[in-house]
Design an enzyme around this catalytic site. Structure first.
Site, PDB file in Angstrom:
ATOM      1  CB  SER A 177     -36.630  42.747 -29.143  1.00 52.45           C
ATOM      2  OG  SER A 177     -37.161  44.056 -29.063  1.00 52.45           O
ATOM      3  CE1 TYR A 190     -41.563  40.031 -30.068  1.00 52.67           C
ATOM      4  CE2 TYR A 190     -40.509  41.991 -29.158  1.00 52.67           C
ATOM      5  CZ  TYR A 190     -40.637  41.052 -30.171  1.00 52.67           C
ATOM      6  OH  TYR A 190     -39.825  41.142 -31.281  1.00 52.67           O
TER       7      TYR A 190
END
Length: 282
Positions: A177, A190
């Site tokens: 990401s 995350y």
């Protein structure tokens, strides 16, 4: 705390579902689209988290590129069946197979099913993931453990099978990401899991020296999927959409195009890289 599921998988499923209408290792059955038989000479892709979002778009794009596709899902059989139907209606070949990406037995069965149905495995796109958001000081550790299980252990387990089974000339694609570069508040847990994914990707690329297999990670920026949109108000979404120089959110189609490139012949010289696909936001 906001906790979301990405690309159609939760990482918590139990039973394994078989492919080509056969019985799987736990007795459940999967779904199959157009004909696919062992010994097929076409290229074959497994897409984890292939029932929704970026995973579904990647599965459909690879099928359009000529791959027979095994669509992995965790629990949403109906969504996986829709992906298979979309592929087969467009003239492609696809099979749905249920497996928890963090369960090594189920993932091995997933790879077994791909080899049995289509004769081998050439590309693995590991798009399954979950996301939980909260400031580090307030983060629930049980949620952290669940996220680590799917995002870190799941990547390790899937890549382990891929490293053992992908054929020469193939590709392994993980998903990271662009949040690692953005360092957004609330994303510590995350981002930590995706940092682990990037580390594994670079190392596995080097461990597969001499095998003619590329290993890369795709790192999307803000992309209009349920994983990104859920839990955000319109003002937040608009603010994030305005940040890239291209002044919009990414789409699953944008990301699938990069997956197609890295999985295909034009991307063979890209190896051991993290490709940030984010419109220039980071």
């Amino acid at each position: 705390m906001t906790e979301q599921t990405g690309t159609g998988t939760t990482g918590s499923t139990g039973a394994t579902t078989g492919s080509t209408g056969a019985t799987g290792s736990t007795g459940a059955t999967g779904s199959t689209g157009a004909a696919g038989s062992a010994g097929s000479s076409s290229r074959v892709a497994i897409v984890t988290g292939g029932s929704r979002g970026i995973g579904r778009e990647a599965a459909e794009r690879l099928a359009a590129d000529g791959f027979a596709v095994v669509v992995n899902f965790a629990g949403n059989q109906a969504a996986a069946d829709k992906t298979v139907a979309a592929i087969t209606e467009a003239g492609g070949r696809a099979t749905a197979f249920q497996a928890d990406v963090a369960d090594e037995t189920q993932v091995a069965a997933l790879f077994d099913a791909a080899e049995s149905a289509y004769g081998g495995i050439d590309v693995v796109v590991h798009a399954a993931g979950v996301m939980a958001l909260a400031p580090l000081a307030d983060f629930d550790l049980d949620a952290l453990d669940r996220m680590h299980r799917t995002n870190i252990r799941g990547t390790f387990v899937v890549d382990q099978q891929a490293a053992r089974r992908v054929r020469a000339g193939g590709a392994i694609l993980n998903f990271s990401s662009s949040v690692l570069a953005l360092a957004l508040p609330g994303y510590a847990g995350y981002a930590a899991t995706k940092g682990a994914v990037e580390a594994m990707t670079l190392i596995v690329a080097r461990e597969l020296r001499g095998r003619d297999i590329t290993v890369n990670a795709v790192a999307p920026g803000p992309t209009a999927t349920a994983l990104f949109l859920d839990g955000k108000d319109e003002e937040t979404i608009a603010r994030l959409a305005a940040q890239p120089p291209l002044e919009r959110l990414g789409t699953p189609h944008d990301i699938a195009g990069v997956v197609s490139f890295l999985a295909g012949p034009a991307g063979r010289w890209v190896n051991g890289q993290v490709v940030r696909v984010n419109g220039g936001i980071a």
